[in-house]
Scaffold this active site. Structure first.
Site, PDB file in Angstrom:
ATOM      1  N   GLY A 240     115.891  51.757  46.299  1.00 41.79           N
ATOM      2  CA  GLY A 240     116.933  52.451  45.308  1.00 41.79           C
ATOM      3  C   GLY A 240     118.686  52.438  46.422  1.00 41.79           C
ATOM      4  N   PRO A 282     114.276  45.461  45.648  1.00 39.52           N
ATOM      5  CA  PRO A 282     116.051  45.309  45.274  1.00 39.52           C
ATOM      6  C   PRO A 282     115.695  44.940  43.989  1.00 39.52           C
ATOM      7  CG  PRO A 282     115.473  43.979  46.760  1.00 39.52           C
ATOM      8  CD  PRO A 282     114.592  44.783  47.099  1.00 39.52           C
ATOM      9  N   ARG A 319     123.822  52.642  30.411  1.00 36.11           N
ATOM     10  CA  ARG A 319     123.761  53.033  31.211  1.00 36.11           C
ATOM     11  C   ARG A 319     124.845  55.408  31.560  1.00 36.11           C
ATOM     12  NH1 ARG A 319     125.633  52.203  35.889  1.00 36.11           N
ATOM     13  NH2 ARG A 319     123.678  53.582  36.902  1.00 36.11           N
ATOM     14  N   CYS A 350     127.316  54.885  16.252  1.00 35.94           N
ATOM     15  CA  CYS A 350     127.100  55.945  15.605  1.00 35.94           C
ATOM     16  C   CYS A 350     126.715  57.000  16.123  1.00 35.94           C
ATOM     17  CB  CYS A 350     126.717  55.403  13.978  1.00 35.94           C
ATOM     18  SG  CYS A 350     126.979  57.082  12.944  1.00 35.94           S
TER      19      CYS A 350
END
Ligand code: PLP
Length: 426
Positions: A240, A282, A319, A350
């Site tokens: 994290g 990780p 993201r 679109c």
């Protein structure tokens, strides 16, 4: 020549990746493109490993599961955190050692559990129900599987709610106060050998204090289950650690994380007289800043804003749309020019949410310019789709001045993959 961000440099006004001009790469390989720098991936991994020399690092395959990148991780000595049968398949194919693969998942199918059992990998269990299912499957296959439980430690890191996974209300893990009961049951059931404990509190975490809380809570549980008779061989604290998406952003490093949690881990292990292995998982930290998404400006429009239409949208980089994420944008062919205007960079999808970058101060942009989105190596390609009938782009790997295509761009045929046309339509 000067450095713009980490391994990325500007030379003669051009953004360069691993010493090669982004504009030249697009000229040769087309656009859009994901371009990764092998050297940077290895550096990131080694920096993490140096901070935790005695720990095992299990690369989180979902950050980018390209087989070549997984092979790089295997070469570096990483194990893998896999979250599906497909990721398990890829990790094994990449040569990850079986005893360094942890099969995670909050809703594994029986088929996935069978596959994990047959593959002799470790499994992190997410519920008591799953424990019972696995015990039956392992017994049937005449195997004893090393397992951990995924704990929901109820800590709240400051990150986007969609990537906060250790809250009490989260769908992941076994509630903190039911964990001991789970180990008790596991000790009594055939086919399962509880040897570890696991948590993962979230992603893109920039305030590391919650890791210390999580470590303490995990060690509280380790004490309790050790006294139950569990031989705790690993403590997997998940991952994290965030990365600086904003230019110049200061963020904690793996060393900062190690300085925070290793003393807790070591002193509490010593107090208990046990020597479990610490594991970290990780993903983003290894791949994130090693990859750039190169796009080309299709069209400019002055409306409510100055809209720059590029050839990649949330089909390739979800993201910004999904987590309101910020990705630094560079006009690769004008990388040394001063900002002149404020632009919003939008994709061709679109959907009105298909915006890659809001209100950025950039040099004057024209059709044909190359815009690079930085830090797109984690959860970039791996979250891509064919939405809107858009074929996925290529992935390139740069190493010592050479370029390898590690994934070809899709073709229209790929849009028809596995589709069958009933005879009456032929
Ligand atoms: C996604 C995930 C990771 C990786 O998280 P990063 O923030 O990318 O480092 C590690 N462990 C588990 C269980 C995950 O689901």
């Amino acid at each position: 020549m000067f450095t713009i961000k980490n391994h990325l440099e500007i030379e003669d006004g051009q953004l360069t990746i691993g010493g090669i001009s982004a504009t030249d790469i697009v000229k040769e390989y087309g656009s859009p493109l994901y371009v990764s720098n092998e050297n940077r991936i290895r550096e990131n991994f080694r920096r993490y490993k140096n901070a935790f020399p005695d720990a095992d690092l299990y690369y989180a395959a979902k950050a980018n599961s390209n087989i070549t990148l997984l092979k790089i991780m295997a070469e570096e000595g990483a194990g893998a955190d896999v979250f599906s049968d497909g990721e398990l398949y890829l990790a094994l194919l990449a040569g990850m050692p079986r005893d360094k693969i942890l099969f995670n998942g909050n809703s594994k199918s029986d088929k996935e559990l069978y596959m994990a059992v047959k593959s002799d990998v470790r499994i992190s269990l997410d519920s008591l129900d799953e424990l019972k299912t696995l015990s039956k499957i392992a017994k049937k296959e005449d195997k004893v599987i090393d397992v951990s439980f995924r704990v929901n430690p109820d800590v709240s890191p400051e990150t986007h709610p969609k990537i906060s996974t250790g809250l009490k209300s989260s769908k992941f893990g076994i509630p903190n106060d039911e964990v001991v009961l789970a180990y008790k049951e596991a000790l009594d059931l055939p086919g399962v050998n509880p040897i570890g404990i696991h948590c993962h509190i979230g992603s893109q975490i920039l305030e590391i204090e919650p890791f210390s809380e999580a470590m303490h809570k995990m060690m509280d549980l380790v004490e309790q289950i050790t006294r139950l008779g569990v031989d705790v061989q690993f403590v997997d604290i998940g991952s994290g650690l965030g990365i600086p998406y904003e230019k110049g952003g200061k963020v904690p490093t793996p060393k900062d994380l190690a300085d925070l949690i290793l003393p807790i881990f070591k002193s509490r292990c010593k107090a208990e007289g046990i020597k479990p292995k610490l594991i970290l998982e990780p993903g983003r930290y290894i791949m994130g800043d090693a990859t750039v998404l190169l796009t080309t400006v299709n069209t400019m429009k002055i409306a409510a804003k100055k809209f720059v239409g590029v050839d990649a949208g949330f089909n390739l980089l979800i993201r910004p749309a999904m987590y309101d994420s910020y990705h630094f944008a560079v006009v690769a062919n004008k990388a040394d020019k001063t900002p002149e205007d404020i632009y919003s960079i939008v994709g061709p999808i679109c959907e009105s949410g298909d915006i890659l970058a809001h209100d950025r101060e950039l040099p004057k942009i024209e059709k044909g310019d190359i815009i690079a989105f930085l830090d797109t190596g984690g959860y970039g390609f791996s979250m891509s789709s064919q939405y809107n009938g858009r074929t996925r782009c290529a992935e390139l790997l740069l190493n010592k001045g050479c370029i390898d295509v590690i994934r070809k761009p899709e073709t229209y045929d790929d849009l028809l993959n596995n589709q069958l046309i009933p005879a009456r339509f032929l």
